[in-house]
Structures are given as structure tokens and as C-alpha cells.
Design a protein around this motif. Structure first.
Motif, PDB file in Angstrom:
ATOM      1  N   ASN A  57     -19.687 -18.225 -46.711  1.00 47.74           N
ATOM      2  CA  ASN A  57     -18.668 -17.268 -46.269  1.00 47.74           C
ATOM      3  C   ASN A  57     -19.032 -16.659 -44.904  1.00 47.74           C
ATOM      4  OD1 ASN A  57     -17.419 -14.664 -46.015  1.00 47.74           O
ATOM      5  ND2 ASN A  57     -17.010 -14.655 -48.226  1.00 47.74           N
ATOM      6  N   THR A  58     -18.239 -16.977 -43.867  1.00 45.01           N
ATOM      7  CA  THR A  58     -18.587 -16.559 -42.506  1.00 45.01           C
ATOM      8  C   THR A  58     -18.645 -15.036 -42.350  1.00 45.01           C
ATOM      9  OG1 THR A  58     -17.442 -18.512 -41.667  1.00 45.01           O
ATOM     10  CG2 THR A  58     -17.989 -16.838 -40.063  1.00 45.01           C
ATOM     11  N   GLY A  59     -17.626 -14.350 -42.890  1.00 44.78           N
ATOM     12  CA  GLY A  59     -17.577 -12.889 -42.754  1.00 44.78           C
ATOM     13  C   GLY A  59     -18.805 -12.235 -43.361  1.00 44.78           C
ATOM     14  N   ALA A  60     -19.210 -12.729 -44.534  1.00 41.77           N
ATOM     15  CA  ALA A  60     -20.383 -12.172 -45.204  1.00 41.77           C
ATOM     16  C   ALA A  60     -21.645 -12.453 -44.386  1.00 41.77           C
ATOM     17  CB  ALA A  60     -20.514 -12.773 -46.601  1.00 41.77           C
ATOM     18  N   LEU A  61     -21.736 -13.646 -43.833  1.00 36.30           N
ATOM     19  CA  LEU A  61     -22.914 -14.014 -43.034  1.00 36.30           C
ATOM     20  C   LEU A  61     -23.013 -13.116 -41.790  1.00 36.30           C
ATOM     21  CD1 LEU A  61     -25.257 -16.125 -42.784  1.00 36.30           C
ATOM     22  CD2 LEU A  61     -23.739 -17.446 -41.298  1.00 36.30           C
ATOM     23  N   VAL A  62     -21.875 -12.858 -41.154  1.00 37.33           N
ATOM     24  CA  VAL A  62     -21.858 -12.010 -39.960  1.00 37.33           C
ATOM     25  C   VAL A  62     -22.303 -10.586 -40.319  1.00 37.33           C
ATOM     26  CG1 VAL A  62     -20.354 -10.955 -38.209  1.00 37.33           C
ATOM     27  CG2 VAL A  62     -20.096 -13.389 -38.761  1.00 37.33           C
ATOM     28  N   LEU A  63     -21.745 -10.047 -41.400  1.00 37.53           N
ATOM     29  CA  LEU A  63     -22.088  -8.666 -41.769  1.00 37.53           C
ATOM     30  C   LEU A  63     -23.548  -8.562 -42.221  1.00 37.53           C
ATOM     31  CD1 LEU A  63     -21.009  -5.771 -42.046  1.00 37.53           C
ATOM     32  CD2 LEU A  63     -20.444  -6.292 -44.421  1.00 37.53           C
ATOM     33  N   MET A  64     -23.978  -9.464 -43.090  1.00 32.52           N
ATOM     34  CA  MET A  64     -25.377  -9.439 -43.565  1.00 32.52           C
ATOM     35  C   MET A  64     -26.343  -9.670 -42.412  1.00 32.52           C
ATOM     36  SD  MET A  64     -25.847 -11.428 -47.125  1.00 32.52           S
ATOM     37  CE  MET A  64     -24.924 -11.021 -48.602  1.00 32.52           C
ATOM     38  N   GLY A  65     -25.968 -10.580 -41.505  1.00 32.69           N
ATOM     39  CA  GLY A  65     -26.815 -10.864 -40.341  1.00 32.69           C
ATOM     40  C   GLY A  65     -27.020  -9.605 -39.505  1.00 32.69           C
ATOM     41  N   HIS A  66     -25.933  -8.886 -39.231  1.00 32.80           N
ATOM     42  CA  HIS A  66     -26.048  -7.642 -38.463  1.00 32.80           C
ATOM     43  C   HIS A  66     -26.909  -6.631 -39.212  1.00 32.80           C
ATOM     44  CE1 HIS A  66     -22.659  -9.057 -35.958  1.00 32.80           C
ATOM     45  NE2 HIS A  66     -23.108  -8.185 -35.074  1.00 32.80           N
ATOM     46  N   HIS A  67     -26.678  -6.528 -40.528  1.00 30.87           N
ATOM     47  CA  HIS A  67     -27.364  -5.521 -41.329  1.00 30.87           C
ATOM     48  C   HIS A  67     -28.870  -5.789 -41.393  1.00 30.87           C
ATOM     49  CE1 HIS A  67     -27.752  -2.537 -44.508  1.00 30.87           C
ATOM     50  NE2 HIS A  67     -28.509  -3.417 -45.166  1.00 30.87           N
ATOM     51  N   LEU A  68     -29.234  -7.047 -41.627  1.00 24.71           N
ATOM     52  CA  LEU A  68     -30.657  -7.347 -41.841  1.00 24.71           C
ATOM     53  C   LEU A  68     -31.421  -7.570 -40.535  1.00 24.71           C
ATOM     54  CD1 LEU A  68     -30.368  -9.755 -44.904  1.00 24.71           C
ATOM     55  CD2 LEU A  68     -31.238  -7.407 -44.916  1.00 24.71           C
ATOM     56  N   LEU A  69     -30.807  -8.264 -39.586  1.00 27.73           N
ATOM     57  CA  LEU A  69     -31.570  -8.679 -38.398  1.00 27.73           C
ATOM     58  C   LEU A  69     -31.405  -7.726 -37.227  1.00 27.73           C
ATOM     59  CD1 LEU A  69     -30.640 -12.465 -38.531  1.00 27.73           C
ATOM     60  CD2 LEU A  69     -32.791 -11.435 -39.305  1.00 27.73           C
ATOM     61  N   LYS A  70     -30.301  -7.000 -37.189  1.00 27.01           N
ATOM     62  CA  LYS A  70     -29.945  -6.116 -36.062  1.00 27.01           C
ATOM     63  C   LYS A  70     -29.646  -6.973 -34.823  1.00 27.01           C
ATOM     64  CE  LYS A  70     -31.223  -2.784 -38.841  1.00 27.01           C
ATOM     65  NZ  LYS A  70     -30.230  -2.499 -39.886  1.00 27.01           N
ATOM     66  N   THR A  71     -28.917  -6.345 -33.898  1.00 32.83           N
ATOM     67  CA  THR A  71     -28.563  -7.066 -32.669  1.00 32.83           C
ATOM     68  C   THR A  71     -29.686  -6.936 -31.637  1.00 32.83           C
ATOM     69  OG1 THR A  71     -27.415  -5.100 -31.871  1.00 32.83           O
ATOM     70  CG2 THR A  71     -26.065  -6.769 -32.947  1.00 32.83           C
ATOM     71  N   LEU A  72     -29.643  -7.808 -30.629  1.00 31.97           N
ATOM     72  CA  LEU A  72     -30.584  -7.726 -29.505  1.00 31.97           C
ATOM     73  C   LEU A  72     -30.307  -6.444 -28.719  1.00 31.97           C
ATOM     74  CD1 LEU A  72     -30.287 -11.427 -28.275  1.00 31.97           C
ATOM     75  CD2 LEU A  72     -32.340 -10.374 -29.247  1.00 31.97           C
ATOM     76  N   PRO A  73     -31.302  -5.919 -28.010  1.00 28.79           N
ATOM     77  CA  PRO A  73     -31.061  -4.711 -27.211  1.00 28.79           C
ATOM     78  C   PRO A  73     -29.915  -4.957 -26.223  1.00 28.79           C
ATOM     79  CG  PRO A  73     -33.382  -5.389 -27.097  1.00 28.79           C
ATOM     80  CD  PRO A  73     -32.671  -6.434 -27.865  1.00 28.79           C
ATOM     81  N   GLY A  74     -28.990  -4.045 -26.144  1.00 24.63           N
ATOM     82  CA  GLY A  74     -27.873  -4.195 -25.200  1.00 24.63           C
ATOM     83  C   GLY A  74     -26.686  -4.953 -25.750  1.00 24.63           C
ATOM     84  N   VAL A  75     -26.820  -5.484 -26.981  1.00 25.02           N
ATOM     85  CA  VAL A  75     -25.702  -6.222 -27.577  1.00 25.02           C
ATOM     86  C   VAL A  75     -25.108  -5.372 -28.702  1.00 25.02           C
ATOM     87  CG1 VAL A  75     -24.997  -8.315 -28.800  1.00 25.02           C
ATOM     88  CG2 VAL A  75     -26.791  -8.434 -27.060  1.00 25.02           C
TER      89      VAL A  75
END
Lengths: 325, 325
Positions: free
Chosen positions: A99-117
Motif C-alpha cells: 500500500n503506497t499511502g501507508a508506506l509514505v506515511l510510515m516512512g515519514h514517521h519512522l525515518l524522518k525527512t532529510l534536513p531541508g525537506v
């Protein structure tokens, strides 16, 4: 471990890429008993290959789960466990066909974005006459700002450098015309912002047909437009093959010759096959996350795994730390 | 009279459609001397055919003119004069291959919209396995509201009824997923509005690949997304033909057989040819305005003229008066 075609396809893609890449090791998350059964019936033992480890994931994110539901309630899903392994540093890349939406949300939650992104973008490779074009975003973030489009332009530039060794990839902004002042206000504002940025080789607006023309190496757009452009193109290409097959059926002479031509046509088919470009990368997170098409065949899944391995070994993430600040 | 390929292509398309359609008459607006010269060199006299009238237009809208500039300063352009002829009731349809933005603005200014329609939409026909799909808007209005999308859904329904005789065409709203609640707020609001409308056969969200799949007869979207989806699809189809031609060149056996197969392949090519779907209709105005692709060949231009003639004879506009209120 997901994908519309089920774990058998994933497993056989993994085994084939492990064979061709002797330095790769894979952690597979899914239903342990099911996977062990499949291995056994293929005459393989898990313990026989130390480069393949199966981890039991009692839960799974369904294709119909909302991203928020998946994040809150699917803590022992294969998707979450694979992302956690990446987060802990025990893996260099994470591949999912779920599920793409779940992967995007979980990815943001667990890994965090790069600085400035602010938000990650899903970046995919499209074929062009002499190579390919990186298109982002194809669906991670549907509502964007000019600042976010600039961040994505920088991420796309980093991706083209790492995958294609292109030192100064040309960047275009997708619009309804190439003249300045065309299209919605958002795109005009983004155009001004990209034009003022010295870190990217910005070439101005490009149109839909430029996605496949090799005009630029990187095309930036919002996740709504990018997703629709990508799927519309796939739909057009699929219709062409349906019409060709129909035509061959209606003309017996072509059908006869098709037998003789089969080996040649097979080569052509593999050049045109969208599966050979399968695998989108969720760019802008502090970790390599690759998304394979849900309906991927074994060939498509293997291609995504090769992409994940390649990006996991590259310095994309550590360079990304510097690129986007 | 415009188009990237110049007046010669337009003239010969007009002559060929006049020959096949004995009840059609055409008013041609352009440089009278240039057109008369072309007629003479083709051995034709204007006075010899009362169904073709040449009108001198001293001015022309350039492709680089802004729509506002064209509206204010190009009062004697072929585009404006042709629209005025439609406005005065002396013509049943207007065809142009010129500057789209100028045509949209002049069309609104001179013809006005149908009652209940805020802005017109450019509607095009896409091929599907068993027929075609009407896509609108492909570039008339880039920023939309849910109410406008509903008006366009009704216009697309009227178009599918008139051109295909489909009594209850199915309508889809283009989005990044088919589940309710997906995509931007604008599309979710439009989804609710379309769902509540009994005048259309609304089937919910569709995705990019549905444009070519025959899932629905009418696909509604904003002019930004529609334009990009259309051009991306054309780009993908063009790349497929480049790759096929390349492949044939590299394999002499295919080249040899291509000679034998040429007549068969020609038939296939014409089935796949996007030119056979050339011609978008500016729907929602009080008059039939058809836009031909700027880079049209004679074949594409003739196809657009046939579409204009067909719509000019239909009751699309008078029915539109009732449909959208």
C-alpha cells in the motif's frame, strides 16, 4: 512483504537476484510458515543460505487500509518491520510492493525527512530515446508548494547523479506550455524559485510529451499530476499492444510470420517492457525506500530489488544530507 | 486560418473533405492572395466551387501572442473573423488550428457560455479497446472548482450522447486512486457533488490508465491535469514507435520482412494513428468551436473538419442549452 501477486513472486525474484549478486543479503518479512513451505517445496532450505533471512511478520498492511489506520494498528506488519530494520541501521535499503499511502506515511514517521525537506517525493524512471527521465513526484504528496517543488528538484538532481552519473542533470517543471507565465499561479511561482537556484540546471517549463523525449533528465511536478501522467502513459502503451495483438489475430499472414519472428519480437518486447523500469524511490527520507508496482511480475520485482541494492550501496542519502539544506 | 504546417495543408484538407461531403460548404479565412495563388497552382478556381468561399483576413494570431493581446489587437485576424461568422449565425461550426489560449478567450468573449456554464472545457476523444473515451478539460481552464467540474461532466455527457449515440454515458472523475477520500480536497468535494447529480451516470474516481481502458465513456478533470495526461500519453505512444523503428533498423531480417509486410503494417498504423482522433471541441460555448492540433497533417486537419461538420449539424448546442441549467 506484499504485492497483488503474492509472496511466491517475491520469493522467486529474491532468490534470482541473490544468485546474480553474490554480495547481497536479504531480510524477508512475511508469514514465516508460508515462506518456509514455499522454500521447502522448491527444494531449498533457509539455513542453507546465510544471505537470506526470513523474519516472521504476524500482520500485514492491506491494500484497502487507510495510511493512518496502518500506522496506528499495523505495528507488526511486514511493511513496518522492514522499515524499522532500515531505521535501526541493520539494512541499507527497504523494498515494498504494498500500500503506497501507508508506506509514505510510515516512512515519514519512522525515518524522518532529510534536513531541508518537508515531504518526500516518489521518483520513477521513464524510458526516453537514449536513456531515461526521472519523474517526481508520482504520488507521495498531492498538494504542494513552490518551496516543496524546489526541494524535489534538488532531490531529483541527486538521484540522476547517483543512478546515471550525470553531473549536471537538466531539470524541467511540468506545465501546460513552455512559455513563462503559462499555467496555474503555483507553477509560475515555482518557476521563479527554481530559476533563482544555482544548485540545479533548471531549463524552465516542459510539457507532457517531454517525459519521453529526453529533453531533460529530471521532470518535477506535484504528486497528483505526476501519478496521473504516469498511469495515463502506461494505459496508452498498453492499448497499443492490445491493438497490435488484435491486428495480428485478424491477419493470418502476420500470425504465421509471428512464429518465425518470435525471438526477434521477444527482444523488442523486453526493450519496451515497462517492467524493466519498475521501482519508484521514495526520495527525501533518511533511508533508501523503494516501492515496487503492486501488480509486478517476478521480472519487475527483481528489477526493483536491483534498484534498491544499487541505491543502498550508493551515497545518495549521505549526499542528500548536504544537497538539500 | 493557422496551424504550424501552414495554409497549404489546410487548403488541401478542406478540398478533400468538400469532395467527400457534397452538402458541406466552407468559408476560409486567411491571406486571400496566398490562398488564390495556391488554388491557381493546383489548377482550381475559387469561383468554380460555390461551396468554398475565401475571405481575406489581413491579420493573424501568432502562436506566441498572449490571449489578451490577441483579443485586444487582432480584430482582423482569421481566428476572430471565423468566430464572428459563427456568432452571426452565418456558419454552424468554427475550426481553428491556431493559438489555443487565444481561441479560448476569443470564444468566450464573442460566443458567451451556455446558461449555467461558467467556463468552457476543451474535450478530446481518446482511443479505447472498443471505441473511445471523451476527456475534458484538456487545457481551456487550468484552475477549477467542484461546481465547474460538475458542469463539465454534464457537457461531456451531452458530447458522448451526440457523437456516439450513447444514451447514458458513464462518467469518471480523474484521481490518484479509486477509493473515496483519495486525492486532493478539490476532487473529494467534486466527487460528492457529482454523486448527488441525477442527470449523469457517475461512476466515481478513475485513474490515468482508465483513459484508454474503456472503463467509462467520459473522464472529467481540470485543464492542467487533462492537458498533461493527454500529452504524456502521446509522448509514450511516440516513443514506442521510435523504439520499434530503431529495432527494425538494427535487425536486417526484420527490415527485409518489413518490405513484404508494408501493406499490412500500414493498416495497423492507421488504426493506431493519433491523427485519426484529432480535433478537440471547446464545449460549453453558444456555438460549435473545434480546435485542430497545431502540428496536424492534412489527414489530421481533415478529421477535425469532419468533426466540426458533424457537430455543426447536430443539436449539441440547442440541447446544451437545456442540459446544463
Amino acid at each position: 512483504m506484499g504485492g497483488d501477486l503474492g509472496p511466491a513472486v517475491v520469493l522467486s525474484a529474491v532468490l534470482s537476484v541473490l544468485r546474480e549478486d553474490p554480495l547481497l543479503s536479504v531480510d524477508l518479512f512475511g508469514d514465516e510458515h508460508q515462506l518456509a513451505g514455499m522454500m521447502a517445496s522448491a527444494g531449498l532450505s533457509v539455513s542453507g543460505d546465510h544471505r537470506l533471512t526470513i523474519h516472521h511478520a504476524p500482520d500485514a498492511v492491506d491494500m484497502t487500509d487507510s495510511p493512518v489506520h496502518a500506522l496506528r494498528h499495523k505495528k507488526h506488519s511486514s511493511m513496518r518491520m522492514a522499515l524499522e530494520r532500515l531505521q535501526s541501521g541493520q539494512a541499507s535499503a527497504c523494498l515494498s510492493a504494498g500500500n503506497t499511502g501507508a508506506l509514505v506515511l510510515m516512512g515519514h514517521h519512522l525515518l524522518k525527512t532529510l534536513p531541508g525537506v518537508e515531504r518526500a517525493a516518489m521518483c520513477t524512471l521513464l524510458p526516453s530515446p537514449d536513456g531515461h527521465t526521472f519523474l517526481l513526484d508520482v504520488g507521495a504528496t498531492v498538494e504542494v508548494t513552490p518551496a516543496l517543488l524546489l526541494q524535489h528538484a534538488k532531490l531529483g538532481t541527486a538521484m540522476a547523479r547517483h543512478l546515471d552519473g550525470c553531473t549536471r542533470p537538466r531539470v524541467g517543471l511540468l506545465n501546460v506550455g513552455v512559455e513563462a507565465g503559462k499555467g496555474p499561479m503555483l507553477m509560475c511561482d515555482a518557476d521563479a524559485l527554481l530559476r533563482a537556484c544555482a544548485d540545479i540546471e533548471y531549463r524552465g517549463f516542459v510539457e507532457g510529451n517531454d517525459l519521453f523525449a529526453g529533453t531533460v533528465e529530471v521532470v518535477v511536478t506535484d504528486g497528483f499530476t505526476g501519478n496521473i501522467a504516469l498511469k495515463a502513459s502506461e494505459g496508452a502503451a498498453r492499448l497499443v499492444s492490445i491493438k497490435v495483438a488484435d491486428y495480428v489475430r485478424r491477419h493470418p499472414l502476420l500470425g504465421l510470420l509471428a512464429g518465425i519472428l518470435r525471438p526477434l519480437l521477444k527482444g523488442l518486447k523486453s526493450e519496451l517492457d515497462p517492467e524493466s523500469f519498475n521501482g519508484a524511490c521514495l526520495l527525501g527520507l533518511q533511508g533508501v525506500v523503494v516501492k515496487s508496482h503492486g501488480a509486478s511480475s517476478e521480472r519487475g520485482m527483481a528489477q526493483s530489488l536491483r534498484l534498491a541494492a544499487r541505491l543502498g550501496r550508493s551515497s545518495l542519502i549521505s549526499d542528500g544530507m548536504k544537497v538539500v539544506v
